[in-house]
Scaffold this motif. Structure first.
Motif, short mmCIF file in Angstrom:
data_model
loop_
_atom_site.label_atom_id
_atom_site.label_comp_id
_atom_site.label_asym_id
_atom_site.label_seq_id
_atom_site.Cartn_x
_atom_site.Cartn_y
_atom_site.Cartn_z
N LEU A 95 7.39 25.55 11.96
CA LEU A 95 7.03 25.98 10.61
C LEU A 95 8.24 26.06 9.69
CD1 LEU A 95 4.56 28.87 11.52
CD2 LEU A 95 3.97 26.71 10.44
N PRO A 99 10.03 19.95 5.57
CA PRO A 99 8.91 19.01 5.76
C PRO A 99 9.33 17.54 5.77
CG PRO A 99 8.28 20.75 4.23
CD PRO A 99 9.75 20.92 4.50
N THR A 157 0.29 22.42 7.58
CA THR A 157 1.58 22.17 8.22
C THR A 157 1.50 21.07 9.27
OG1 THR A 157 2.16 24.50 7.91
CG2 THR A 157 3.48 23.24 9.48
N HIS A 278 3.84 30.17 -0.88
CA HIS A 278 4.51 29.00 -0.31
C HIS A 278 5.38 28.31 -1.34
CE1 HIS A 278 5.23 25.70 2.42
NE2 HIS A 278 4.76 24.84 1.54
N SER A 285 3.95 28.67 5.44
CA SER A 285 2.64 28.04 5.58
C SER A 285 2.05 27.67 4.23
CB SER A 285 1.67 28.98 6.31
OG SER A 285 2.15 29.28 7.60
N ASP A 289 -3.19 25.53 5.37
CA ASP A 289 -3.36 26.14 6.69
C ASP A 289 -4.54 27.10 6.74
OD1 ASP A 289 -1.21 24.76 7.72
OD2 ASP A 289 0.20 26.41 7.54
#
Length: 371
Positions: A95, A99, A157, A278, A285, A289
Motif C-alpha cells: 500500500l 503507484p 490499489t 487519499h 488507499s 478500495d
C-alpha cells in the motif's frame, strides 16, 4: 538367479521415486510472503523433483537452488533453463509503494518472466492475481464463475496492475506458441503477514459500512492458495482458477463474529471522504478500495473443486486468524497509527477522520459554487 548390479538396482529405485519423475519448478519472489511458503511446500513434496528459487535476496529454504536477481533482468532466462514450470509471485502490492514504481515493477516483471520462460523452453507459467479483477459490483452473481467477465477498473490499489497481468497472460500463448499460462485468483488473502486495504479494514475501531451497500465477505488462507498453486504446478488443473473458502459471510455475521461494531455512512460522504483523504496523502488507499467492502465479489472455485482441490479453512476460521493477526494494530481510514496516535484517536477515530474529511469536501464544494 543372480541379483542385479547395485548400480542398476539404484537406478531402478531412483526411477520409481515419484520425485525424480516430477517437474522442476522455478518460483519467483521466493524469499518472502506467499513465495516463501510455496517454495517450502514444493521443496517438501515428493511429487516435485527440484525447486529453483529466485529473488533479490536469499530466502530460508535450504532445499531450493537459489538465484539472486531482479525478475526484470533478462538474464533470468538463463536461470530458468532446466525448469518445467514457473510460478511467478514477485509482485509488489504494498500500500505504501509509489503507484508508478509499483506498476513498472509488476508489469515489466511479468513481461520479462513470460518472455524468459518461453526462451528457456518452459511449457507452463502460473501467475497469481486476485479475484478483485472481477470487480465489486451490486449486480454480481453470488458466486461468480471463473468465466465471469473481468469488470474491475484500475481505481483500487494494484488492481490496474493485476488487470494488465491478466492481459499479458491471455496474450502470451499467442506470442509464444506452446506456452501454457494458468492464472490463479484468490479471494481476500489472509495469513503469512499479508497486509492489504482489505485486511486493514479489520484494524479499524469501527467497521465502515456504506448505507445501501450489500457486502459479502469471502476469504482465502495462504495455505489454501499454496495448495491451489501446487495443483496448477502439477497440471491437475489449468486455465483461469478462482480460489477461496466455500461460501461467504454477510456483513452482520462479520460484525457478530468479530465483535466490532459498524459505522454506517451515506455513500456520497464515505466515497467523498476516502477520495479526499487519499488525494491529500493522509491515506494510502484510494476510494476505489471501498467498493470491495460494499458489493460482492465472491467466487465459486468450481474448476479447482472439479480437480479434487478443497479448502482446508472456512471463512469463520480465516476471519478468526485475521483478527488474531491484527490485534493491537490501529488503523484509521487505511492509515496505520502508532500507539500514541491510536490512544489519542480513541474508538471514535475513524468517525472523526471520515467526517472531518467529509467536512473538508463540503467546504470545497461550497467554495467552488461561490466562484
Amino acid at each position: 538367479m543372480s541379483s542385479p548390479d547395485p548400480q542398476v538396482r539404484a537406478a531402478r529405485n531412483q526411477s520409481t521415486n515419484p520425485a525424480t519423475r516430477g517437474p522442476v519448478v522455478a518460483v519467483t519472489g521466493a524469499a518472502s510472503g506467499i513465495g516463501a511458503l510455496l517454495t517450502e511446500r514444493l521443496a517438501a513434496s515428493e511429487e516435485i523433483r527440484q525447486v529453483i528459487a529466485l529473488d533479490e535476496r536469499r530466502g530460508e529454504c535450504a532445499a531450493a537452488q537459489w538465484h539472486i536477481l531482479d525478475v526484470r533482468d533478462p538474464a533470468i532466462a538463463d536461470k530458468l533453463r532446466g525448469a518445467d514450470v514457473v510460478v511467478h509471485l514477485a509482485l509488489d502490492l504494498d500500500l505504501e509503494t509509489d503507484p508508478a514504481a509499483r506498476t513498472a515493477y509488476n508489469v515489466r516483471g511479468t513481461q520479462t518472466v513470460l518472455t524468459a520462460a518461453a526462451a528457456a523452453g518452459i511449457h507452463r507459467v502460473v501467475l497469481c492475481t486476485s479475484a478483485m479483477v472481477y470487480g465489486a459490483l451490486p449486480d454480481n452473481e453470488l458466486p461468480l464463475s471463473e468465466d465471469a467477465e473481468l469488470r474491475a477498473t484500475a481505481e483500487a490499489t494494484g488492481v490496474g496492475d493485476l488487470l494488465e497481468i491478466e492481459r499479458l497472460a491471455r496474450r502470451a500463448p499467442r506470442a509464444h506458441p506452446g506456452l501454457n499460462v494458468t492464472v490463479v485468483r484468490p479471494a481476500v488473502l489472509v495469513g503469512g503477514g499479508t497486509d492489504t486495504a482489505l485486511t486493514r479494514y479489520f484494524e479499524s475501531p469501527r467497521l465502515l459500512v456504506v448505507a445501501g451497500s450489500r457486502p459479502a465477505w469471502q476469504f482465502c488462507h495462504v495455505e489454501d492458495l499454496c495448495a491451489a498453486l501446487e495443483h496448477a504446478v502439477l497440471e491437475k488443473v489449468d486455465g483461469e482458477l478462482a480460489v477461496g473458502c466455500d461460501g461467504w459471510l454477510e456483513q452482520e455475521e462479520i460484525e457478530e463474529l468479530s465483535g466490532i461494531r459498524r459505522m454506517e455512512l451515506p455513500s456520497a460522504v464515505a466515497l467523498g471522504a476516502a477520495a479526499r483523504l487519499h488525494r491529500i496523502g493522509l491515506t494510502p488507499s484510494p476510494a476505489g478500495d471501498l467498493a470491495y467492502t460494499m458489493y460482492p465479489w465472491v467466487v465459486s472455485g468450481s474448476r479447482l473443486h472439479d480437480a479434487g482441490w478443497r479448502p482446508r479453512w472456512t471463512n469463520e476460521e480465516v476471519l478468526a486468524e485475521l483478527l488474531e493477526e491484527v490485534a493491537g494494530r490501529h488503523t484509521v481510514a487505511g492509515r496505520r497509527l502508532g500507539r500514541k496516535d491510536a490512544t489519542a484517536a480513541g474508538a471514535a477515530g475513524a468517525t472523526v477522520a471520515l467526517l472531518g474529511a467529509a467536512a473538508v469536501v463540503r467546504r470545497a464544494r461550497k467554495a467552488r459554487r461561490r466562484i
